[in-house]
Each structure stands twice: as structure tokens, then as C-alpha cells.
Scaffold this motif. Structure first.
Motif, PDB file in Angstrom:
ATOM      1  N   TRP A  26     -20.263 -30.975  38.863  1.00 36.25           N
ATOM      2  CA  TRP A  26     -20.826 -29.817  38.157  1.00 36.25           C
ATOM      3  C   TRP A  26     -19.720 -28.812  37.853  1.00 36.25           C
ATOM      4  CZ3 TRP A  26     -21.195 -24.545  38.990  1.00 36.25           C
ATOM      5  CH2 TRP A  26     -22.014 -23.864  38.084  1.00 36.25           C
ATOM      6  N   ARG A  73     -17.984 -29.727  34.695  1.00 38.07           N
ATOM      7  CA  ARG A  73     -18.926 -30.099  33.631  1.00 38.07           C
ATOM      8  C   ARG A  73     -18.367 -29.822  32.241  1.00 38.07           C
ATOM      9  NH1 ARG A  73     -19.737 -25.442  35.893  1.00 38.07           N
ATOM     10  NH2 ARG A  73     -20.528 -23.606  34.824  1.00 38.07           N
ATOM     11  N   LEU A  93     -19.878 -33.069  30.232  1.00 37.31           N
ATOM     12  CA  LEU A  93     -21.023 -33.771  30.800  1.00 37.31           C
ATOM     13  C   LEU A  93     -22.324 -33.299  30.172  1.00 37.31           C
ATOM     14  CD1 LEU A  93     -20.122 -33.818  34.608  1.00 37.31           C
ATOM     15  CD2 LEU A  93     -19.882 -35.670  32.938  1.00 37.31           C
ATOM     16  N   ASP A 141     -25.885 -24.843  32.591  1.00 34.49           N
ATOM     17  CA  ASP A 141     -24.591 -24.198  32.357  1.00 34.49           C
ATOM     18  C   ASP A 141     -24.287 -23.125  33.399  1.00 34.49           C
ATOM     19  OD1 ASP A 141     -22.286 -24.200  30.615  1.00 34.49           O
ATOM     20  OD2 ASP A 141     -22.859 -22.165  30.068  1.00 34.49           O
ATOM     21  N   ILE A 191     -18.140 -38.749  37.842  1.00 37.43           N
ATOM     22  CA  ILE A 191     -18.063 -38.161  36.495  1.00 37.43           C
ATOM     23  C   ILE A 191     -18.106 -39.255  35.435  1.00 37.43           C
ATOM     24  CG2 ILE A 191     -16.499 -36.961  34.904  1.00 37.43           C
ATOM     25  CD1 ILE A 191     -15.693 -35.173  37.298  1.00 37.43           C
TER      26      ILE A 191
END
Length: 324
Positions: free
Chosen positions: A16, A19, A24, A63, A308
Motif C-alpha cells: 500500500w 501504491r 496499483l 488513496d 506487488i
């Protein structure tokens, strides 16, 4: 969540954090938010979490914070020390993830590594994730692909001894796996006419029988049948010469006769970014190509590269199915 005492939590937090750099697609994690928050605090990482009620909230909140669909663990988590009391929730996380993907609420399932020994007491009766997910999907006929940017391999036999892999090798078994691979390359990777490089079993693919008869008696007939069905398959290829760069450019996936024949070249080429993909499912399922790494769990040392890559692969495959 995978095994809570393993590295799944920390590589999820790291994924995360990366990201934006990794581009991602939004994802959420089925896990215990209390344990994830404690892990982030322990490691000194600023990873905000947000508990969600439904998957559709994830894309809105992703986000700003890592979305967590909560599953409460029964026992405290101690890094590197799996607790059987938490096994039911590890299994429940897989079941719920598959159900969400089957319903269309999630585009794909990405599984963190599990520790099967800890799950057996909770009724887990499968060799691994692959077989369990296949059972949850109506006993779908599946194949295991391992993929990296340089190479895709699909295994005819998986977690059996080398002796058993040889003794049980049949033309029908090769055909079964190769057909699944060809369909999946079309549906999930957008390759209209997949090229399958079929590995031989023996050194030099048997050297005209002087190094074993299996390639002529078992592998070659399977290749001939695949070609008769319109599948662009060729082989048996000498295993020691089919994995260098020029040879790899000639096929979209290598069909390998046993576990190490495919995994050694793949992990040598790109150890950190290998992805495990279950082909043949009605849903998309990927996972990192590594284990729980109990020896470094909780230290913050675990690399998130394979997770990932698995998240990126799942996103690409989901878009291909949606738009293909």
C-alpha cells in the motif's frame, strides 16, 4: 490475510505504501485491523487503515488509507509463531475472498502465504491454496502458472517427489495442462494464438532414446495431439537449452514436466517478482511466489516485490477479462 504470524501483513502494508510508484489498482485486505495497526506501529510505519463494510468503498478510500474488510482473529499474533486458534479465520478469509470474486464484488483474489500445518486442525484438507480455491470454485480443473516479466512456466506435476512425477507422467496429463494454459493465455493475457514450448523430461529430450524413452513415448505424442487441435505447441525441447533469452522469445509459456524444471529457471531469472497464478478458474487468483518467512516475520525486512507483482498481475488480468 494469509498466515498472520508470517510476513503477509508487513508486505501488504508495504504494498500500500508503494501504491503510487507501483501503479496499483485499488485493493482491500481481509484481515484483523487491530493486528495490522499494531504491526504498523511496531515497525514505525505510517500506514493509515480504514475499516470498510463493503468492497465498493475500497476504491473511494484507497488513496488515503489501506481499506480493511475486518475479520477478527481469536488469539494474539506473535511473529514467527503460528497459533492454531487463528486457523479458522485464515480459512474464512480465503472463502470470503473467493465468494466476493464470484459475486463480482471484487475483480480478483490475491492470497498471502499460508502455513498449512497450522490449518489442518481447523479442517483444512488440501495440499495448498490452489486446490482449495479450485474446490471453492466447483472443483474447477486448474493448472499452476508461475510468471515473471521474463518467463511463464506451467507445471504438469507440482508438489510430488521427482520419482512420482516421472512415474505418473502421461500424455493425457500433459494435454490437460497444456489445454488449460492455452485457453488462459487467450482469456487472461490477450494472446490470440499462444505459443507453448513443451519441455522434454530427460537430458537432451531423451537424445533419440539413448537417455530415456519418455520423451518419444509420452511427450512427443502429446505435442502432436496439441498441434492437431490447432494449438501452437512444439517440443519436446531439451530442458537445458530452452530457458536462455533467445529461446524464451520463441514461446509465450513453457510447459514443464515437474516442479523444479520450471521453478529453477524462473526464480534464477527473477527471484523477487515471481507470481503464482491459478489458471482455469472462473475467477482470477494470484499470489506471491514465496512462503511465510517466519525467520524474518515482524522485522520489516520482507520485500513486497512479489506481492506487488501479484497485485499488478491480478489487475491486468481483471482488465483483460473485462475488456477482452
Amino acid at each position: 490475510m494469509g498466515e498472520p504470524a508470517g510476513i503477509g501483513g508487513e508486505i501488504t502494508l508495504k504494498a500500500w505504501q508503494q501504491r503510487h510508484h507501483a501503479r496499483l489498482s485499488p485493493f482491500f485486505v481481509l484481515d484483523d485491523p487491530t493486528r495490522l495497526k499494531a504491526l504498523a506501529t511496531q515497525l514505525g510505519w505510517n500506514v493509515p487503515l480504514v475499516v470498510i463494510d463493503t468492497p465498493d468503498q475500497a476504491s473511494i478510500l484507497f488513496d488515503q488509507a489501506l481499506p480493511v474488510l475486518p475479520l477478527a482473529l481469536a488469539a494474539p499474533v506473535h511473529a514467527g509463531r503460528p497459533d492454531d486458534a487463528n486457523a479458522p479465520m485464515v480459512i474464512a478469509a480465503i472463502e470470503q475472498a473467493v465468494a466476493l470474486a464470484q459475486s463480482g464484488a471484487a475483480g480478483a483474489v490475491v492470497t498471502n502465504p499460508i502455513h498449512k500445518a497450522a490449518l489442518y486442525g481447523a479442517g483444512f484438507k488440501y495440499p495448498g491454496h490452489t486446490e482449495f480455491v479450485a474446490a471453492l470454485c466447483g472443483n474447477a480443473e486448474v493448472a499452476m502458472m508461475l510468471a515473471s516479466p521474463q518467463l511463464r512456466v506451467v507445471l504438469v506435476s507440482i508438489h510430488v517427489s521427482l520419482r512420482q512425477a516421472i512415474e505418473t507422467l502421461t500424455s493425457d496429463g500433459i494435454l490437460h495442462i497444456a489445454r488449460i494454459a492455452a485457453r488462459a493465455l487467450q482469456r487472461d493475457f490477450g494472446i490470440a494464438r499462444p505459443r507453448l514450448g513443451i519441455a522434454g523430461l530427460n537430458p537432451h529430450a531423451g537424445e533419440a532414446g539413448s537417455m530415456g524413452h519418455e520423451d518419444a513415448a509420452i511427450v512427443a505424442p502429446a505435442v502432436a495431439q496439441l498441434r492437431a487441435e490447432g494449438i501452437d505447441a512444439f517440443g519436446p525441447l531439451p530442458p537445458d537449452t530452452m530457458f536462455h533469452a533467445e529461446a524464451r522469445a520463441g514461446y509465450d509459456a513453457a510447459i514443464c514436466m515437474y516442479h523444479d524444471q520450471g521453478l529453477i529457471p524462473l526464480k534464477t531469472l527473477d527471484f523477487d517478482r515471481g507470481v503464482n497464478i491459478t489458471l482455469g478458474l472462473p475467477i482470477i487468483r494470484t499470489s506471491p511466489d514465496h512462503g511465510t518467512a517466519f525467520d524474518i516475520a515482524g522485522s520489516g525486512q520482507a520485500k513486497p516485490d512479489s506481492l506487488i507483482a501479484a497485485l499488478q498481475m491480478a489487475g491486468d488480468m481483471a482488465r483483460q477479462r473485462r475488456n477482452g
